[in-house]
Design a protein around this motif. Structure first.
Motif, PDB file in Angstrom:
ATOM      1  N   ALA B 164     -49.089 -27.406 -36.415  1.00  0.00           N
ATOM      2  CA  ALA B 164     -50.536 -27.201 -36.328  1.00  0.00           C
ATOM      3  C   ALA B 164     -51.075 -26.922 -37.729  1.00  0.00           C
ATOM      4  CB  ALA B 164     -50.853 -26.039 -35.398  1.00  0.00           C
ATOM      5  N   GLU B 165     -50.248 -26.252 -38.538  1.00  0.00           N
ATOM      6  CA  GLU B 165     -50.668 -25.855 -39.894  1.00  0.00           C
ATOM      7  C   GLU B 165     -52.054 -25.255 -39.788  1.00  0.00           C
ATOM      8  OE1 GLU B 165     -47.888 -26.120 -40.738  1.00  0.00           O
ATOM      9  OE2 GLU B 165     -47.019 -28.056 -40.319  1.00  0.00           O
ATOM     10  N   ILE B 166     -53.025 -25.837 -40.503  1.00  0.00           N
ATOM     11  CA  ILE B 166     -54.405 -25.424 -40.264  1.00  0.00           C
ATOM     12  C   ILE B 166     -55.103 -26.619 -39.615  1.00  0.00           C
ATOM     13  CG2 ILE B 166     -56.608 -25.136 -41.464  1.00  0.00           C
ATOM     14  CD1 ILE B 166     -55.416 -22.502 -41.270  1.00  0.00           C
ATOM     15  N   LEU B 167     -55.722 -26.375 -38.486  1.00  0.00           N
ATOM     16  CA  LEU B 167     -56.379 -27.480 -37.778  1.00  0.00           C
ATOM     17  C   LEU B 167     -57.728 -27.775 -38.426  1.00  0.00           C
ATOM     18  CD1 LEU B 167     -55.432 -26.498 -34.113  1.00  0.00           C
ATOM     19  CD2 LEU B 167     -54.445 -28.340 -35.489  1.00  0.00           C
ATOM     20  N   SER B 168     -57.644 -28.232 -39.674  1.00  0.00           N
ATOM     21  CA  SER B 168     -58.823 -28.678 -40.408  1.00  0.00           C
ATOM     22  C   SER B 168     -58.379 -29.919 -41.152  1.00  0.00           C
ATOM     23  CB  SER B 168     -59.270 -27.610 -41.411  1.00  0.00           C
ATOM     24  OG  SER B 168     -59.788 -28.223 -42.589  1.00  0.00           O
ATOM     25  N   ASP B 169     -59.005 -31.050 -40.868  1.00  0.00           N
ATOM     26  CA  ASP B 169     -58.539 -32.289 -41.486  1.00  0.00           C
ATOM     27  C   ASP B 169     -58.759 -32.308 -42.991  1.00  0.00           C
ATOM     28  OD1 ASP B 169     -57.395 -33.384 -39.218  1.00  0.00           O
ATOM     29  OD2 ASP B 169     -59.330 -34.088 -38.468  1.00  0.00           O
ATOM     30  N   ARG B 170     -59.740 -31.546 -43.455  1.00  0.00           N
ATOM     31  CA  ARG B 170     -59.945 -31.459 -44.905  1.00  0.00           C
ATOM     32  C   ARG B 170     -58.726 -30.826 -45.588  1.00  0.00           C
ATOM     33  NH1 ARG B 170     -61.368 -27.373 -47.659  1.00  0.00           N
ATOM     34  NH2 ARG B 170     -62.035 -26.181 -45.843  1.00  0.00           N
ATOM     35  N   VAL B 171     -58.232 -29.726 -45.002  1.00  0.00           N
ATOM     36  CA  VAL B 171     -57.069 -29.052 -45.591  1.00  0.00           C
ATOM     37  C   VAL B 171     -55.808 -29.896 -45.376  1.00  0.00           C
ATOM     38  CG1 VAL B 171     -55.678 -26.954 -45.563  1.00  0.00           C
ATOM     39  CG2 VAL B 171     -58.136 -26.813 -45.169  1.00  0.00           C
ATOM     40  N   ARG B 172     -55.687 -30.510 -44.207  1.00  0.00           N
ATOM     41  CA  ARG B 172     -54.500 -31.330 -43.918  1.00  0.00           C
ATOM     42  C   ARG B 172     -54.384 -32.484 -44.894  1.00  0.00           C
ATOM     43  NH1 ARG B 172     -52.872 -29.607 -38.898  1.00  0.00           N
ATOM     44  NH2 ARG B 172     -51.511 -31.312 -38.283  1.00  0.00           N
ATOM     45  N   LYS B 173     -55.539 -33.085 -45.257  1.00  0.00           N
ATOM     46  CA  LYS B 173     -55.491 -34.209 -46.194  1.00  0.00           C
ATOM     47  C   LYS B 173     -54.906 -33.781 -47.523  1.00  0.00           C
ATOM     48  CE  LYS B 173     -58.819 -37.418 -44.396  1.00  0.00           C
ATOM     49  NZ  LYS B 173     -60.177 -37.118 -43.919  1.00  0.00           N
ATOM     50  N   LYS B 174     -55.173 -32.528 -47.901  1.00  0.00           N
ATOM     51  CA  LYS B 174     -54.639 -32.025 -49.170  1.00  0.00           C
ATOM     52  C   LYS B 174     -53.153 -31.707 -49.080  1.00  0.00           C
ATOM     53  CE  LYS B 174     -58.625 -29.569 -50.760  1.00  0.00           C
ATOM     54  NZ  LYS B 174     -59.151 -28.236 -50.827  1.00  0.00           N
ATOM     55  N   MET B 175     -52.769 -30.996 -48.016  1.00  0.00           N
ATOM     56  CA  MET B 175     -51.425 -30.405 -48.003  1.00  0.00           C
ATOM     57  C   MET B 175     -50.410 -31.236 -47.230  1.00  0.00           C
ATOM     58  SD  MET B 175     -52.190 -26.323 -47.781  1.00  0.00           S
ATOM     59  CE  MET B 175     -50.571 -25.844 -48.380  1.00  0.00           C
ATOM     60  N   SER B 176     -50.863 -32.016 -46.262  1.00  0.00           N
ATOM     61  CA  SER B 176     -49.932 -32.788 -45.441  1.00  0.00           C
ATOM     62  C   SER B 176     -50.602 -34.073 -44.991  1.00  0.00           C
ATOM     63  CB  SER B 176     -49.506 -31.955 -44.231  1.00  0.00           C
ATOM     64  OG  SER B 176     -50.653 -31.413 -43.572  1.00  0.00           O
ATOM     65  N   PRO B 177     -50.906 -34.950 -45.975  1.00  0.00           N
ATOM     66  CA  PRO B 177     -51.742 -36.121 -45.683  1.00  0.00           C
ATOM     67  C   PRO B 177     -51.137 -37.059 -44.638  1.00  0.00           C
ATOM     68  CG  PRO B 177     -50.794 -36.248 -47.900  1.00  0.00           C
ATOM     69  CD  PRO B 177     -50.524 -34.875 -47.398  1.00  0.00           C
ATOM     70  N   ASN B 178     -49.824 -37.057 -44.475  1.00  0.00           N
ATOM     71  CA  ASN B 178     -49.206 -38.012 -43.546  1.00  0.00           C
ATOM     72  C   ASN B 178     -48.996 -37.456 -42.150  1.00  0.00           C
ATOM     73  OD1 ASN B 178     -48.959 -39.803 -45.745  1.00  0.00           O
ATOM     74  ND2 ASN B 178     -47.138 -38.680 -46.408  1.00  0.00           N
ATOM     75  N   LYS B 179     -49.231 -36.157 -42.000  1.00  0.00           N
ATOM     76  CA  LYS B 179     -48.984 -35.525 -40.707  1.00  0.00           C
ATOM     77  C   LYS B 179     -50.130 -35.834 -39.741  1.00  0.00           C
ATOM     78  CE  LYS B 179     -46.435 -31.758 -40.358  1.00  0.00           C
ATOM     79  NZ  LYS B 179     -45.971 -30.393 -40.575  1.00  0.00           N
ATOM     80  N   ILE B 180     -49.850 -35.758 -38.425  1.00  0.00           N
ATOM     81  CA  ILE B 180     -50.915 -36.052 -37.462  1.00  0.00           C
ATOM     82  C   ILE B 180     -52.131 -35.156 -37.701  1.00  0.00           C
ATOM     83  CG2 ILE B 180     -49.554 -37.020 -35.558  1.00  0.00           C
ATOM     84  CD1 ILE B 180     -49.641 -34.262 -34.222  1.00  0.00           C
ATOM     85  N   SER B 181     -53.282 -35.691 -37.302  1.00  0.00           N
ATOM     86  CA  SER B 181     -54.559 -34.994 -37.512  1.00  0.00           C
ATOM     87  C   SER B 181     -54.667 -33.809 -36.555  1.00  0.00           C
ATOM     88  CB  SER B 181     -55.706 -35.962 -37.242  1.00  0.00           C
ATOM     89  OG  SER B 181     -55.670 -36.322 -35.868  1.00  0.00           O
ATOM     90  N   SER B 182     -55.699 -33.006 -36.763  1.00  0.00           N
ATOM     91  CA  SER B 182     -55.959 -31.883 -35.863  1.00  0.00           C
ATOM     92  C   SER B 182     -56.097 -32.367 -34.429  1.00  0.00           C
ATOM     93  CB  SER B 182     -57.256 -31.181 -36.240  1.00  0.00           C
ATOM     94  OG  SER B 182     -57.241 -30.834 -37.580  1.00  0.00           O
ATOM     95  N   SER B 183     -56.886 -33.421 -34.245  1.00  0.00           N
ATOM     96  CA  SER B 183     -57.120 -33.876 -32.871  1.00  0.00           C
ATOM     97  C   SER B 183     -55.833 -34.449 -32.287  1.00  0.00           C
ATOM     98  CB  SER B 183     -58.265 -34.882 -32.817  1.00  0.00           C
ATOM     99  OG  SER B 183     -57.952 -35.982 -33.643  1.00  0.00           O
ATOM    100  N   GLY B 184     -55.000 -35.072 -33.133  1.00  0.00           N
ATOM    101  CA  GLY B 184     -53.698 -35.576 -32.665  1.00  0.00           C
ATOM    102  C   GLY B 184     -52.821 -34.449 -32.158  1.00  0.00           C
ATOM    103  N   TRP B 185     -52.814 -33.345 -32.914  1.00  0.00           N
ATOM    104  CA  TRP B 185     -52.007 -32.180 -32.515  1.00  0.00           C
ATOM    105  C   TRP B 185     -52.513 -31.622 -31.182  1.00  0.00           C
ATOM    106  CZ3 TRP B 185     -52.397 -27.058 -31.261  1.00  0.00           C
ATOM    107  CH2 TRP B 185     -51.234 -26.299 -31.339  1.00  0.00           C
ATOM    108  N   LEU B 186     -53.815 -31.487 -31.102  1.00  0.00           N
ATOM    109  CA  LEU B 186     -54.404 -30.912 -29.882  1.00  0.00           C
ATOM    110  C   LEU B 186     -54.181 -31.828 -28.681  1.00  0.00           C
ATOM    111  CD1 LEU B 186     -57.675 -29.648 -31.572  1.00  0.00           C
ATOM    112  CD2 LEU B 186     -56.019 -28.157 -30.397  1.00  0.00           C
ATOM    113  N   LYS B 187     -54.190 -33.133 -28.923  1.00  0.00           N
ATOM    114  CA  LYS B 187     -54.000 -34.072 -27.820  1.00  0.00           C
ATOM    115  C   LYS B 187     -52.584 -33.958 -27.245  1.00  0.00           C
ATOM    116  CE  LYS B 187     -53.922 -38.978 -26.637  1.00  0.00           C
ATOM    117  NZ  LYS B 187     -53.784 -38.568 -25.243  1.00  0.00           N
TER     118      LYS B 187
END
Lengths: 357, 345
Positions: B164-187
Motif C-alpha cells: 500500500a505504501e502511501i496511497l497517493s499516486d503522486r508519491v508512488r510515482k516518485k518512490m515506486s513508479p512501477n508498482k500498482i497504483s492506489s486504485s489498483g491496490w484498493l481493487k
C-alpha cells in the motif's frame, strides 16, 4: 485523581513523597507528561540542549565488581584495557571539535592519585578551551583513599589541575539494602552524598544520576529523588539529573529492565519532584534515540551529546550506536517540537550559536 | 453511543496542530473503547520470502534483486517446507508468504505451491500482497477477481496489506513508479473482501509524502472498510532508508511514528485492530505504542528479511514478547490470523 497534583504543579508548590508515588502509580501517562512538560517549560522554555562531547574511559580495570556492570574487568582479565595519557590526548584530538570531555573509568588498582592529576594537566595543556567533566563521586572517594589526603584537598587539587565539573555517576540507587545487592563494594549512598556536597562546597558543579529498572521499588526511586532535592536545597551545585535505565544484558542481575512507558514516567516524575534542578537529561546512549526524543515531551530538556567513544552502556547491550551526528541530534529535537540549543558545559549557549542568532 | 466520526479536514488539522500527548490520549481512549478488556495480542508466524527477484525495483526497497543478480533467489520446495515445519514446531499458526514480482514464476507455480503446502500442513497461508496478486493475474490473463478465486481454492487463506505504501499516486510515482497504483491496490483488496477473504492494510510513511497524503490514505482504507468490512487490522510503519536509493535521508522519528499511529487509531473507527511495529521501532517503543493506539504487537517474526535488508534488525522470542506486553501493563494473548484468541498467556 491527579487534580490536586496538577494544582500544585501549576502554582509551583513542592510535591511530596506521596505525590511522587501517586505519579509513579498512575495509569494516566498523558496527564503526567503534560504536567512534566509544563514544569520543564517553566525551567527552560521551549529549549532542548545538546553538547558536542567525547566520552573517555581511561580504563575498565576496576577493584569493584558491581553486579550490574558489564564494563569492568580485573587486572589481566581478557578484555581489560588501560589508556595511556598520550592515547587519551590522541582520542580527544580525533574527536575535535568538541567542547567537553566526559571522563569516567574503573577504580584502577595501581594508578596513584598523581596519575589522575597528570592526566588532567596534560589534557588542559593540550586543549585549553576544552571543558573537563571528570570522575564520579566514587572515583573521587577512591582517590581520597589511595592518596591518604582529605576530601577537600583531593577536590581542590583536581580543580587546580583542570577539573571543570563532575558527572553524576555512581549514585545508582540510594537505598542501601538494594545497593548492597547491586554493588556491595561501591561507595555507599552517604559517601556519595558526602563527596558530592564537598564538591559543591569547593565550587565544583556536578550532575546526579539514578539507576532504575533493576531491583528497586517506586519508594526507592522517590527516596532517591528526595535525597537529591534536599542536598540541592543546601548547595545548588547540581546542574542536571540523569535517570539511567538499567540494561540487563551481560550483567549478573539479569531481569527485564524498565518498560518504555516506565522510562518516560521516570523522566516525568523526576522533572516534577526535582523542582530545584535546572535540567533533566534524557541520556540517549542509554535510552536510545527514540525514547530520549519522547522524553523531551515528558519533562527532559537535554539529550547529552554527540558522545564519541562510549563503552560502558555498549558493554551491557545498550541500544544505541556509539556516536550521533550533531545534525541528527538537532533533527530529533526539532521533530519533537522543541528548539535545539547547542550548549557549553554550564548550559550557556555555545558561542558559535550565539553569534549566529 | 457511537462517537461522532472524525472528518478528513478535522483529521488533517489534528495531525498538523495537536500535540503528541493530546493525540495519544484520543487514540488511547479509542483503543480502550474498542478493546476494554486490556488484552494485547500477537501471532506466531514466519515471514517466508519465496523470491527476492523483482521487476518493480522500488526506490525505497533494499530487498529486491534483478533477475540476473547473483544474489537473486527462488526458494526450493524443500527449503520452504523446512521453514514451515520449524514454524509449526514453534507453535506458529500462520506463514506470511511474500516475494518479488519474479517474471520466471507464473500462476501455476503459485497454485502448485499452495496446494502442496496445504497437503502437508495445517497452517494459515497469509500471502501475496496486492502487487503480487495483480502481477499473477496479469501474467495469466485473468481478472484480479478470477485470479484470487483460483488462488483461494488452491489454499490461499488471507492477504497481507503490504504494497500500500502511501496511497497517493503522486508519491508512488516518485518512490515506486512501477508498482500498482492506489486504485489498483484498493481493487485487489475490495475483490478479496468480496470473495470473503480477510486482509490487513499497511501504510509506509516517512518517505516523500505530505500530511494530506497520510489522511487521504486513512480515508481510502476507512471508505473501503465501510463497504466490505474485510480489513482485520491496520499497520503503519516508517520507511527505513538504509541500503536504498534514499540512504542518508533522516528516517521518521519516534514522535512522528506515534503521531501517525495515534491518528490512524482515531480515524479508522471501523478497523478493529491496530498493530505496533516493533520490527521497525524496537520493543520499548512498541510498548509505548500500546498507549498511543495499538492493541496488537504483530508477529514474533521467526524470520524477517525485508526490513533487515535495510539495516534495521530487532529480534524477539515469544517469551520476550509476552514480558513486553505485560511490562506495558496489559494481558498478553496469542491470536490467530483472524484475531481470535487461541491462548491466554
Amino acid at each position: 485523581m491527579l487534580g490536586e497534583i496538577r494544582e500544585k504543579v501549576h502554582s509551583a508548590f513542592r510535591l511530596t513523597r506521596e505525590d511522587a508515588l501517586k505519579l509513579f502509580r498512575t495509569d494516566d501517562i498523558f496527564t503526567l507528561g503534560e504536567l512534566a512538560a509544563f514544569s520543564a517549560s517553566t525551567h527552560n522554555g521551549d529549549r532542548a540542549y545538546y553538547v558536542r562531547n567525547i566520552h573517555v574511559n581511561p580504563t575498565n580495570i576496576c577493584v569493584n565488581r558491581c553486579r550490574f556492570c558489564a564494563f569492568s574487568r580485573s587486572r589481566g582479565e581478557k578484555g581489560a584495557f588501560e589508556l595511556t595519557i598520550e592515547q587519551i590526548i590522541k582520542n580527544i584530538e580525533e574527536a575535535m571539535p568538541v567542547s567537553e570531555a566526559h571522563i569516567v573509568g574503573g577504580l584502577h588498582p595501581d594508578w596513584p592519585f598523581e596519575h589522575y592529576l597528570k592526566m588532567l594537566s596534560a589534557i588542559r595543556n593540550e586543549f585549553p578551551e576544552l571543558h573537563i567533566k571528570a570522575f564520579t563521586a566514587t572515583e573521587v572517594d577512591y582517590m581520597r583513599r589511595i592518596s591518604g589526603k582529605g576530601l577537600k584537598e583531593v577536590l581542590w587539587r583536581l580543580k587546580e589541575h583542570g577539573l571543570g565539573s563532575m558527572p553524576g555517576g555512581g549514585a545508582e540507587i540510594f537505598n542501601n539494602a538494594v545497593r548492597e545487592k547491586l554493588c556491595p563494594e561501591k561507595l555507599g549512598s552517604e559517601g556519595w552524598l558526602e563527596v558530592t556536597e564537598a564538591a559543591h562546597a569547593s565550587g565544583i558543579r556536578t550532575n546526579a544520576t539514578m539507576l532504575y529498572g533493576h531491583l528497586e521499588s517506586y519508594e526507592d526511586r522517590v527516596d532517591h529523588l528526595l535525597k537529591l532535592r534536599e542536598l540541592q536545597d543546601r548547595t545548588f551545585g547540581f546542574q542536571a539529573f540523569i535517570p539511567l535505565s538499567y540494561h540487563p544484558m551481560n550483567t549478573d542481575i539479569g531481569g527485564e529492565g524498565a518498560s518504555g512507558i516506565e522510562d518516560l514516567k521516570t523522566i516525568a516524575v523526576s522533572r516534577l519532584m526535582l523542582d530545584n534542578f535546572p535540567h533533566i537529561k534524557a541520556y540517549w546512549v542509554m535510552l536510545g534515540e527514540k525514547i530520549s526524543q519522547l522524553a523531551l515531551l515528558f519533562g527532559a530538556d537535554d539529550l547529552d551529546g554527540t558522545v564519541i567513544d562510549e563503552k560502558i552502556t555498549y558493554s551491557a547491550g545498550g541500544v544505541s550506536r556509539r556516536g550521533i551526528t550533531e545534525e541528527e541530534l538537532v533533527n530529533l529535537i526539532r521533530a519533537s517540537g522543541r528548539k535545539p540549543v547547542k550548549r557549553d558545559s554550564f548550559y550557556e549557549p555555545a558561542r558559535k550559536w550565539r553569534v549566529k542568532a | 453511543m457511537r462517537p461522532e466520526r472524525i472528518s478528513k479536514t478535522a483529521a488533517l488539522g489534528l495531525f498538523k496542530e495537536a500535540g503528541l500527548l493530546k493525540l495519544g490520549r484520543m487514540a488511547d481512549e479509542a483503543r480502550s473503547a474498542l478493546h476494554p478488556e486490556g488484552v494485547v495480542t500477537f501471532v506466531v508466524d514466519r515471514n517466508i520470502n519465496y523470491t527476492n527477484i523483482c521487476i518493480n525495483r522500488c526506490r525505497f526497497c533494499a530487498f529486491y534483486r534483478d533477475a540476473d543478480d547473483p544474489e537473486g533467489y527462488v526458494l526450493s520446495k524443500r527449503e520452504l517446507f523446512n521453514k514451515i515445519k520449524e514454524t509449526v514446531a514453534l507453535g506458529g499458526t500462520q506463514i506470511l508468504m511474500q516475494g518479488g514480482l519474479n517474471p520466471a514464476l507464473d500462476i501455476n507455480y503459485y497454485l502448485d505451491l499452495l496446494r502442496s503446502i496445504k497437503k502437508k500442513f495445517r497452517i494459515n497461508v497469509h500471502g501475496f500482497s496486492p502487487p503480487e496478486i495483480s502481477y499473477i493475474a496479469r501474467k495469466a490473463d485473468l481478472t484480479v477477481r478470477e485470479a484470487l478465486a483460483i488462488l483461494r481454492e488452491a489454499g490461499l487463506d488471507s492477504i497481507p496489506g503490504g504494497g500500500a505504501e502511501i496511497l497517493s499516486d503522486r508519491v508512488r510515482k516518485k518512490m515506486s513508479p512501477n508498482k500498482i497504483s492506489s486504485s489498483g491496490w484498493l481493487k485487489v483488496m475490495r475483490d478479496a473482501h468480496t470473495l470473503g477473504m480477510r486482509t490487513t492494510a499497511t501504510m509506509m510513511f516517512g518517505g516523500k509524502e505530505k500530511p494530506g497524503d497520510i489522511v487521504e490514505h486513512l480515508d481510502a482504507i476507512r471508505t473501503l472498510q465501510d463497504m466490505t468490512g474485510g480489513f482485520t487490522a491496520f499497520i503503519p510503519w516508517s520507511f527505513q532508508p538504509g541500503n536504498t536509493e534514499y540512504q542518508g535521508m533522516a528516517p521518521a522519528t519516534a514522535v512522528e511514528y506515534l503521531r501517525v499511529l495515534a491518528l490512524s487509531r482515531v480515524y479508522l473507527d471501523n478497523v478493529p485492530n491496530v498493530q505496533a511495529s516493533w520490527v521497525t521501532q524496537g520493543l520499548k517503543m512498541a510498548q509505548i505504542a500500546l498507549r498511543f493506539g495499538a492493541n496488537d504487537m504483530g508477529s514474533t517474526m521467526i524470520e524477517e528479511n525485508v526490513v533487515r535488508a535495510a539495516g534495521v534488525s530487532h529480534s524477539v522470542t515469544m517469551d520476550e514478547m509476552i514480558k513486553s506486553i505485560k511490562g506495558a501493563g496489559f494481558m498478553a494473548s496469542q491470536r490467530d490470523t483472524y484475531y481470535n484468541i487461541i491462548k491466554r498467556l
